[in-house]
Design an enzyme around this catalytic site. Structure first.
Site: not given
Ligand code: HAS
Ligand code: CU1
Length: 561
Positions: A231, A235, A382-384
């Site tokens: 996770h 960031y 979501h992560f694209h």
């Protein structure tokens, strides 16, 4: 607060040239990884559009080998190398402290060897374990050793940046760390704390396992250690983009950063809350008590707050720019932003995409809603938007000034750079609509969906509309990739040279140094904040880790593809 200008670039000419060379090495390697990784992307989009074009890629043994290459090169290699180059170069220039060049080239060498080793594991199809490499999927030792070296290389850069700050502080007693260095150091400290899980998992379990020294690995423990890092790594990808949004974009857009302390506060919150949230990737894993999952779910909501702060600060900074350019009314200022400058429009579009990516993240983090979307096509949707657009499109925007800055060569084509931004943005938005929607129809992620037995593919017959979205996005994104790399290679290999005066300068929005007093001094005590962050992590993880270690269930590995 007393303010003076940070002199910057006090490093002598040869040190400056050295810093530019090593940063360029990192960024060029990142872009090469992106070239290969992204080129495979359209094939994956077409797969989720129900079209199997893997026959055009005869060097791949399976869909999963391609997916591993795509995920590792884009998400792990491109990001890490780009971050290293950017979050080294900017602090050097802001502080004007001479960097340790032998150390930096050593760290680049470690990363490059790591990349070759990990790449060899994937290319030879001995490590088609995807970028999360969950055991019992079994990879070649070169894959794990290679990835470990890439991480070590990034930590070496982080250590150097922390050293540069310490030197500057000794030379400038009583002054607060300048903003970009502050944000970079906080990001590197966060990454040092975050990488512990991955290092323990890879060095303690996966490498010995891949050499045959131990017979098995406990999947739950390995997944937990992976997500401990997995996770906060998001960031580690995002914060360099935030550095650009806070500290460079306002100047590029013609505005100014509205609040320096608010920017620092956002980064401190990331230091505190990025790590103790990893269970939000494991809501469906057995063996973790629901109460701890709930704690991580709540803390995830906390880590959304600095992004909300960022949305506020960046929008306000941009509004100043738009109004200075004559924008009127509630939204009229948006049209007056310098959209024609590709370095700006890339970042504006990236930030817009992140509104949707962030909203999806809140859905993911909501314990019970997660049950609906987990392991479905929603997640790649979501992560694209997040790493694939908010981060990547921002990095693209950065390269439009940074490549000319580092190489002294002109940007190949402003028009093509603009086309890149829009095709990337539109392509990714359509991709994300298709994938989120397919996810809601229970289409699984990481599936060779275009090549299912007839009986199974009928199960997804109701997903034909979102599949069409995803298929179309693959075509648009292929154009975006061609446009972008034409700009990149056209710039790097240009025969033209910019005159000294035309080389773009770093667009500092806040090249100031404040007296260290009040809240700034409080925020500059980074060792204390790091201590607090470690404390939170220990609370969030230790009880569960102890239970897992006391109930180890190692299983042997297998190779599926
Ligand atoms: Fe995520 C899964 C929750 C952010 C990446 N995430 C993933 C995976 C990746 C990823 C790669 O809780 C898949 C991992 C895998 O392979 O299994 N994510 C969140 C939450 C946030 C979040 C709560 N994710 C990111 C970022 C990523 C990233 C950032 C990459 C860089 N994510 C999850 C969860 C999962 C997950 C669960 C697991 C799902 C599952 O079941 O597997 C938050 O940090 C988001 C906060 C963001 C906001 C948006 C703020 C908006 C801003 C833009 C403002 C715009 C302006 C524009 C100013 C609240 C800052 C102005 C423009 C003008 C023109 C005026
Ligand atoms: Cu996460």
């Amino acid at each position: 607060m007393a303010v003076t200008t940070v002199p910057g670039s006090r490093v002598d000419a040869s040190a400056l040239a050295g810093a530019k060379r090593v940063s360029f090495a990192y960024i060029a390697t990142a872009l090469l990884a992106l070239l290969v990784g992204a080129a495979l992307g359209p094939f994956q989009a077409w797969n989720y559009g129900g079209i199997d074009l893997y026959g055009l890629l005869p060097f791949l043994k399976s869909y999963y080998q391609g997916l591993t290459l795509h995920g590792v090169l884009n998400a792990l290699v491109y990001t890490t190398f780009f971050n290293a180059g950017l979050m080294f170069y900017l602090p050097v220039r802001e502080l004007g402290v001479k960097p340790a060049m032998t150390w930096m080239w050593g760290s680049f060498g470690v990363g490059a060897v790591g990349l070759v080793l990990a790449g060899a594991g994937i290319v030879t199809n001995t490590s088609s374990v995807l970028y999360t490499f969950y055991p019992p999927l079994y990879g070649h030792w070169s894959f794990y050793v290679g990835l470990a070296l890439v991480v070590v290389s990034s930590l070496m850069v982080g250590a150097e940046v922390i050293r540069l700050r310490a030197v500057w502080r000794r030379q400038n007693p009583g002054r607060a760390t300048p903003l970009v260095t502050y944000m970079s150091v906080v990001t590197w400290m966060m990454w040092m704390l975050a990488s512990v899980g991955l290092v323990v998992s890879v060095v303690g379990f996966l490498i010995p396992w891949s050499f045959g020294w131990i017979g098995g690995v406990d999947p739950l423990l390995a997944r937990t250690l992976f997500w401990y890092t997995g996770h906060p790594i998001v960031y580690f990808w995002l914060l360099p983009a935030y550095i650009s949004w806070y500290a460079l974009l306002p100047k590029q857009a013609g505005g100014e950063l509205v609040s320096d302390p608010l920017a620092r506060l956002a980064f401190l919150m990331f230091l505190l809350f990025s790590v103790p949230v990893g269970f939000h990737h494991q809501f469906t894993d057995p063996g973790i008590p629901a109460g701890w999952k709930m704690v991580h779910s709540m803390l995830t909501m906390f880590v959304g707050v600095p992004s909300l702060l960022t949305a506020f600060t960046i929008a306000a900074s941009l509004e100043i720019a738009g109004r200075r350019n004559g924008g009127r009314g509630i939204l009229g200022w948006i049209a007056k932003l310098p959209w024609g400058n590709p370095a700006v429009s890339a970042q504006l579009l990236a930030a817009i995409a992140f509104i949707f990516g962030g909203a999806g993240g809140i859905v993911n983090a909501s314990f019970n809603l997660n049950m609906l979307v987990h392991n479905t096509a929603w997640i790649p949707g979501h992560f694209h938007l997040t790493v694939g657009t908010a981060v990547t499109l921002t990095f693209m925007g950065i390269t439009y000034w940074l490549l000319p800055h580092l190489t002294g060569r002109p940007l190949y084509s402003i028009a093509l750079a603009r086309w890149t931004n829009w095709t990337w943005f539109v392509g990714m938005m359509i991709f994300a609509i298709g994938m989120h929607w397919q996810g809601l129809l229970a289409v699984p992620r990481r599936a060779y969906i275009s090549n299912l037995p007839a009986a199974l593919s009928e199960a997804y017959a109701n997903a034909s509309v979102p599949m069409a979205f995803t298929a179309v996005s693959g075509v648009i994104l292929l154009f975006a990739i061609i446009f972008y790399f034409t700009v990149v290679f056209g710039t790097i290999f240009s025969r033209k040279r910019l005159a000294e005066a035309d080389v773009p300068e770093i667009p500092w929005s806040s090249a100031r140094s404040f007296k260290s007093e009040g809240v700034l001094r409080f925020m500059d005590s980074l060792a204390v904040w790091m201590g607090l962050a470690i404390f939170l992590v220990v609370i969030a993880y230790l009880p569960s880790l102890i239970t897992m270690l006391a109930n180890l269930q190692p299983v042997p590995g297998y190779k599926l593809w």
